[in-house]
Design a protein around this motif. Sequence first.
Motif, PDB file in Angstrom:
ATOM      1  N   ARG A  13      38.583  13.866 -10.309  1.00 52.81           N
ATOM      2  CA  ARG A  13      39.238  15.033  -9.714  1.00 52.81           C
ATOM      3  C   ARG A  13      40.648  14.666  -9.265  1.00 52.81           C
ATOM      4  O   ARG A  13      40.884  13.598  -8.735  1.00 52.81           O
ATOM      5  CB  ARG A  13      38.434  15.552  -8.533  1.00 52.81           C
ATOM      6  N   SER A  14      41.579  15.587  -9.472  1.00 54.89           N
ATOM      7  CA  SER A  14      42.981  15.360  -9.143  1.00 54.89           C
ATOM      8  C   SER A  14      43.176  15.245  -7.639  1.00 54.89           C
ATOM      9  O   SER A  14      42.591  15.998  -6.862  1.00 54.89           O
ATOM     10  CB  SER A  14      43.828  16.513  -9.678  1.00 54.89           C
ATOM     11  N   THR A  15      44.037  14.304  -7.233  1.00 54.96           N
ATOM     12  CA  THR A  15      44.364  14.156  -5.815  1.00 54.96           C
ATOM     13  C   THR A  15      45.521  15.061  -5.416  1.00 54.96           C
ATOM     14  O   THR A  15      45.885  15.101  -4.247  1.00 54.96           O
ATOM     15  CB  THR A  15      44.733  12.700  -5.491  1.00 54.96           C
ATOM     16  N   ALA A  16      46.096  15.802  -6.382  1.00 53.32           N
ATOM     17  CA  ALA A  16      47.185  16.729  -6.079  1.00 53.32           C
ATOM     18  C   ALA A  16      46.662  18.018  -5.442  1.00 53.32           C
ATOM     19  O   ALA A  16      47.453  18.845  -4.994  1.00 53.32           O
ATOM     20  CB  ALA A  16      47.966  17.063  -7.346  1.00 53.32           C
ATOM     21  N   GLY A  17      45.344  18.192  -5.414  1.00 54.11           N
ATOM     22  CA  GLY A  17      44.772  19.375  -4.783  1.00 54.11           C
ATOM     23  C   GLY A  17      44.748  20.600  -5.676  1.00 54.11           C
ATOM     24  O   GLY A  17      44.564  21.718  -5.203  1.00 54.11           O
ATOM     25  N   LYS A  39      46.478  10.047 -14.486  1.00 47.40           N
ATOM     26  CA  LYS A  39      46.445  10.899 -15.662  1.00 47.40           C
ATOM     27  C   LYS A  39      47.295  12.143 -15.422  1.00 47.40           C
ATOM     28  O   LYS A  39      47.719  12.410 -14.312  1.00 47.40           O
ATOM     29  CB  LYS A  39      45.002  11.307 -15.995  1.00 47.40           C
ATOM     30  N   TYR A  40      47.503  12.904 -16.504  1.00 46.77           N
ATOM     31  CA  TYR A  40      48.350  14.094 -16.434  1.00 46.77           C
ATOM     32  C   TYR A  40      47.573  15.268 -15.866  1.00 46.77           C
ATOM     33  O   TYR A  40      46.461  15.576 -16.298  1.00 46.77           O
ATOM     34  CB  TYR A  40      48.873  14.445 -17.827  1.00 46.77           C
ATOM     35  N   ASP A  41      48.151  15.942 -14.882  1.00 45.54           N
ATOM     36  CA  ASP A  41      47.584  17.164 -14.313  1.00 45.54           C
ATOM     37  C   ASP A  41      48.418  18.342 -14.809  1.00 45.54           C
ATOM     38  O   ASP A  41      49.579  18.504 -14.415  1.00 45.54           O
ATOM     39  CB  ASP A  41      47.638  17.098 -12.785  1.00 45.54           C
ATOM     40  N   PRO A  42      47.876  19.183 -15.712  1.00 44.68           N
ATOM     41  CA  PRO A  42      48.662  20.280 -16.273  1.00 44.68           C
ATOM     42  C   PRO A  42      49.009  21.363 -15.259  1.00 44.68           C
ATOM     43  O   PRO A  42      49.988  22.086 -15.445  1.00 44.68           O
ATOM     44  CB  PRO A  42      47.772  20.837 -17.384  1.00 44.68           C
ATOM     45  N   VAL A  43      48.252  21.480 -14.190  1.00 46.02           N
ATOM     46  CA  VAL A  43      48.563  22.485 -13.165  1.00 46.02           C
ATOM     47  C   VAL A  43      49.777  22.036 -12.357  1.00 46.02           C
ATOM     48  O   VAL A  43      50.693  22.812 -12.084  1.00 46.02           O
ATOM     49  CB  VAL A  43      47.338  22.725 -12.254  1.00 46.02           C
ATOM     50  N   ALA A  44      49.801  20.748 -11.974  1.00 39.81           N
ATOM     51  CA  ALA A  44      50.925  20.196 -11.214  1.00 39.81           C
ATOM     52  C   ALA A  44      52.083  19.805 -12.125  1.00 39.81           C
ATOM     53  O   ALA A  44      53.184  19.552 -11.648  1.00 39.81           O
ATOM     54  CB  ALA A  44      50.467  18.991 -10.408  1.00 39.81           C
ATOM     55  N   ARG A  45      51.825  19.725 -13.422  1.00 42.57           N
ATOM     56  CA  ARG A  45      52.812  19.337 -14.443  1.00 42.57           C
ATOM     57  C   ARG A  45      53.411  17.952 -14.202  1.00 42.57           C
ATOM     58  O   ARG A  45      54.608  17.756 -14.353  1.00 42.57           O
ATOM     59  CB  ARG A  45      53.929  20.366 -14.540  1.00 42.57           C
ATOM     60  N   GLU A  46      52.574  17.015 -13.787  1.00 41.06           N
ATOM     61  CA  GLU A  46      53.011  15.632 -13.612  1.00 41.06           C
ATOM     62  C   GLU A  46      51.809  14.704 -13.638  1.00 41.06           C
ATOM     63  O   GLU A  46      50.672  15.160 -13.568  1.00 41.06           O
ATOM     64  CB  GLU A  46      53.779  15.461 -12.302  1.00 41.06           C
ATOM     65  N   HIS A  47      52.067  13.415 -13.757  1.00 41.43           N
ATOM     66  CA  HIS A  47      51.003  12.423 -13.709  1.00 41.43           C
ATOM     67  C   HIS A  47      50.654  12.152 -12.245  1.00 41.43           C
ATOM     68  O   HIS A  47      51.537  11.850 -11.448  1.00 41.43           O
ATOM     69  CB  HIS A  47      51.438  11.128 -14.392  1.00 41.43           C
ATOM     70  N   VAL A  48      49.385  12.277 -11.916  1.00 35.87           N
ATOM     71  CA  VAL A  48      48.913  12.034 -10.552  1.00 35.87           C
ATOM     72  C   VAL A  48      47.665  11.157 -10.625  1.00 35.87           C
ATOM     73  O   VAL A  48      47.105  10.928 -11.691  1.00 35.87           O
ATOM     74  CB  VAL A  48      48.585  13.359  -9.812  1.00 35.87           C
ATOM     75  N   LEU A  49      47.224  10.698  -9.468  1.00 35.51           N
ATOM     76  CA  LEU A  49      46.036   9.867  -9.387  1.00 35.51           C
ATOM     77  C   LEU A  49      44.790  10.752  -9.427  1.00 35.51           C
ATOM     78  O   LEU A  49      44.710  11.752  -8.714  1.00 35.51           O
ATOM     79  CB  LEU A  49      46.069   9.074  -8.077  1.00 35.51           C
TER      80      LEU A  49
END
Length: 54
Positions: A13-17, A39-49
Amino acid sequence: MARSDQRPVVTLRSTAGTGHTYVTRKNRRSDPDRMTLRKYDPVAREHVLFRETR
């Protein structure tokens, strides 16, 4: 062929929330702790943990 308990399916699960998740498998014997991947988070449009959830 049966699924192995040594390689369970885990959810990352993305840590970007954003709520975005990836599904992968991991080796319990070589990596017993919780998995974290960048990995890439398409909602945040950046690589996050991404962290393993149970």
